[in-house]
Every structure is written in structure tokens, then in C-alpha cells.
Write an enzyme that holds these catalytic residues in place. Structure first.
Site, PDB file in Angstrom:
ATOM      1  NE  ARG A  66      84.787 -33.579   5.983  1.00 41.76           N
ATOM      2  CZ  ARG A  66      84.989 -33.959   7.252  1.00 41.76           C
ATOM      3  NH1 ARG A  66      84.439 -35.108   7.838  1.00 41.76           N
ATOM      4  NH2 ARG A  66      85.438 -33.189   8.068  1.00 41.76           N
ATOM      5  NE  ARG A  67      91.231 -31.862   3.870  1.00 40.13           N
ATOM      6  CZ  ARG A  67      92.372 -31.378   4.501  1.00 40.13           C
ATOM      7  NH1 ARG A  67      93.633 -31.818   4.413  1.00 40.13           N
ATOM      8  NH2 ARG A  67      92.082 -30.571   5.568  1.00 40.13           N
ATOM      9  CB  CYS A 110      82.411 -30.192 -20.772  1.00 34.08           C
ATOM     10  SG  CYS A 110      82.556 -29.251 -22.314  1.00 34.08           S
ATOM     11  NE  ARG A 139      83.726 -25.486 -19.705  1.00 32.62           N
ATOM     12  CZ  ARG A 139      82.998 -25.257 -20.993  1.00 32.62           C
ATOM     13  NH1 ARG A 139      81.963 -24.550 -20.922  1.00 32.62           N
ATOM     14  NH2 ARG A 139      83.676 -25.601 -22.027  1.00 32.62           N
ATOM     15  CG  ASN A 185      80.418 -35.873 -20.913  1.00 35.19           C
ATOM     16  OD1 ASN A 185      80.010 -34.561 -21.395  1.00 35.19           O
ATOM     17  ND2 ASN A 185      81.507 -36.515 -21.708  1.00 35.19           N
ATOM     18  CG  HIS A 213      73.876 -26.086 -23.954  1.00 36.74           C
ATOM     19  ND1 HIS A 213      74.971 -26.138 -22.859  1.00 36.74           N
ATOM     20  CD2 HIS A 213      74.384 -26.636 -25.069  1.00 36.74           C
ATOM     21  CE1 HIS A 213      76.108 -26.526 -23.560  1.00 36.74           C
ATOM     22  NE2 HIS A 213      75.772 -27.077 -24.813  1.00 36.74           N
ATOM     23  CB  VAL A 214      68.707 -28.339 -26.335  1.00 35.24           C
ATOM     24  CG1 VAL A 214      68.244 -28.833 -27.796  1.00 35.24           C
ATOM     25  CG2 VAL A 214      68.506 -29.549 -25.488  1.00 35.24           C
ATOM     26  CE1 TYR A 215      75.846 -24.982 -29.479  1.00 32.71           C
ATOM     27  CE2 TYR A 215      75.951 -27.323 -28.603  1.00 32.71           C
ATOM     28  CZ  TYR A 215      76.414 -25.983 -28.649  1.00 32.71           C
ATOM     29  OH  TYR A 215      77.620 -25.952 -28.258  1.00 32.71           O
TER      30      TYR A 215
END
EC number: 2.1.1.45
Length: 279
Positions: free
Chosen positions: A141-142, A161, A181, A192, A222-224
């Protein structure tokens, strides 16, 4: 409609309708065109899940899929932080963050290339350790890789990110959970999500497992503000069936993949939409 299109549009709608503005803050990001603050609407903690019956790629606009794979190879295969290595592939998406020495500092590939794991009496890097453990210790599990190193954050041009992967082997299938993040939903997210799914498929192939589930977790989603109008246009566009991703089945060594070993077949998509870059 693809699995990705459906989940992507749902998240965009939620952000536009319910997102919290950061206009009360003096934000780090600036618009590349004029240097003014680049503000966002955001929600916290979103998850995208895919059963891998289709490749997760946006169809309402074109995703530069070859560029996404080249960046992936730069980070995970070359384990490079040298922007010149990426430029040699014809990719310039990191040029704005290049330091005087030509690198992005101690970010991304630099962290994966550090020989900080012990294996059979030798020091190996995170990628080699992961590949070995998936084959030889599948029940662990590592199976984790980490790009968020507090000791090196101040030496990075941009903190990562997408910062963590966790891999699971169950009943002969390789599952992948990715953690970001922060994700710019107009530009970063489609890139991504696709490229880390490609990584899952590459590693499943060289370790001998079938594809399991693919999970992509986002912290600050988020959205700019300057992207909102075009995103509304994009959401109203026709959606197409998912393409097929071909990966050369002859490649059995992770380090032997080249961009020529990938083909995206029958990728139908909407026209290109321009989204200004915040830096």
C-alpha cells in the site's frame, strides 16, 4: 459524449455558478499580456473517476495531446528539469518559468530523479523504485510518488500542481489515483488528466497488468475570470465519441517509449479556443 466531457462540464458549471472569488486578495498570478492580477472563481475538492473503457480527453476543443505526452516523458522518463530538453522536443510551455541556468529549479523531474529510495543495497529514484515494487511487491500500500518536497519548494520556479500518485494492484489490474493541489480548469486540467492516464497505460503495459480505474483528485479547482466567457461557449459545443489511444505493444521497457509509440485514432474535437495564460 465522453466520460471526460460529462464530468468536466459538470465541474465547470459548478465553479461558474457557485465558485468563490479571490478578488479580495493580492494574488500571486498575473496575466501574461498586461501584468494585472489574474483572479479566479474556485471550489475545493473535486474528483474525476474513469473506468478506462475510453481514454479521458476533451472533445469540445482540441487538446494538444502530443505536447502533453512529451511533457510527461520529460518529467517521468528523462526526469529532467532542464527546459532545453523540452525545447528539443519542440515544446515551449515551460519557457516562461525558465531560470538563468535553463532549468525550472528543483521541480518535477528533478524530484523524480533524486536517488532517495533504498533497493537491494543501492539508492534508486522514485520511478525505478515504483516500477520494481509494482512487479515484485504488488500488494504493498506504499506505491506512491511525491513531487512536493518542502526542503526544495523555495528552489522551484513553480511548485508542482500535480504532486502525487498512488498506485494499487488488485486482481491483476493496475489502478491509479492522482492528486493535484491546484488545477486551472481551462488549460491545465484537460492536459493533466490525459497525460497521467497515458502514464497509467504505459506503466500497466511494462509491468504486465491490465488497466484498472483512474482517479484524478483536485484540491483548489478554479477558473480564471478571463476564461469564463470562452468556457461557456465551449460547454455548449457538440461533443464527440472518445478516440482510441494506441500505444506500441512492442515496448516492454518504460525507458524505451518515444513519442512515435503513441497514436490518437479518430480524435474528433471542436475548434481551438484561446485562453490567456496566467503566470
Amino acid at each position: 459524449m465522453t466520460q471526460f466531457d460529462k464530468q468536466y462540464n459538470s465541474i465547470i458549471k459548478d465553479i461558474i455558478n457557485n465558485g468563490i472569488s479571490d478578488e479580495e486578495f493580492d494574488v500571486r498570478t498575473k496575466w501574461d499580456s498586461d501584468g494585472t492580477p489574474a483572479h479566479t472563481l474556485s471550489v475545493m475538492s473535486k474528483q474525476m473517476r474513469f473506468d478506462n473503457s475510453e481514454v479521458p480527453i476533451l472533445t469540445t476543443k482540441k487538446v494538444a495531446w502530443k505536447t502533453a505526452i512529451k511533457e510527461l516523458l520529460w518529467i517521468w522518463q528523462l526526469k529532467s528539469n532542464d527546459v532545453n530538453d523540452l525545447n528539443k522536443m519542440g515544446v515551449h510551455i515551460w519557457d516562461q518559468w525558465k531560470q538563468e541556468d535553463g532549468t525550472i529549479g528543483h521541480a518535477y523531474g528533478f524530484q523524480l530523479g533524486k536517488k532517495n529510495r533504498s533497493l537491494n543495497g543501492e539508492k534508486v529514484d522514485q520511478v525505478d523504485y515504483l516500477l520494481h515494487q509494482l512487479k515484485n511487491n504488488p500488494s504493498s500500500r506504499r506505491h506512491i510518488t511525491m513531487l512536493w518536497n518542502p526542503d526544495d519548494l523555495d528552489a522551484m520556479s513553480l511548485t508542482p500542481c500535480v504532486y502525487e500518485t498512488q498506485w494499487y494492484v488488485k486482481h491483476g489490474k493496475l489502478h491509479l489515483e492522482v492528486r493535484a493541489r491546484s488545477n486551472d480548469m481551462a488549460l491545465g486540467n484537460p492536459f493533466n488528466v490525459f497525460q497521467y492516464n497515458v502514464l497509467q497505460r504505459m506503466i500497466a503495459q511494462v509491468t504486465g497488468y491490465e488497466l484498472g480505474e483512474y482517479i484524478f483528485n483536485i484540491g483548489d479547482c478554479h477558473v480564471y475570470t478571463r476564461h469564463i466567457d470562452n468556457l461557456k461557449i465551449q460547454m455548449e459545443r457538440e461533443q464527440f465519441e472518445a478516440p482510441e489511444l494506441w500505444i506500441n505493444p512492442e515496448v516492454k521497457d518504460f525507458y524505451n517509449f518515444t513519442i512515435d509509440d503513441f497514436k490518437l485514432i479518430n480524435y474528433k474535437h471542436g475548434d481551438k479556443l484561446l485562453f490567456e495564460v496566467a503566470v
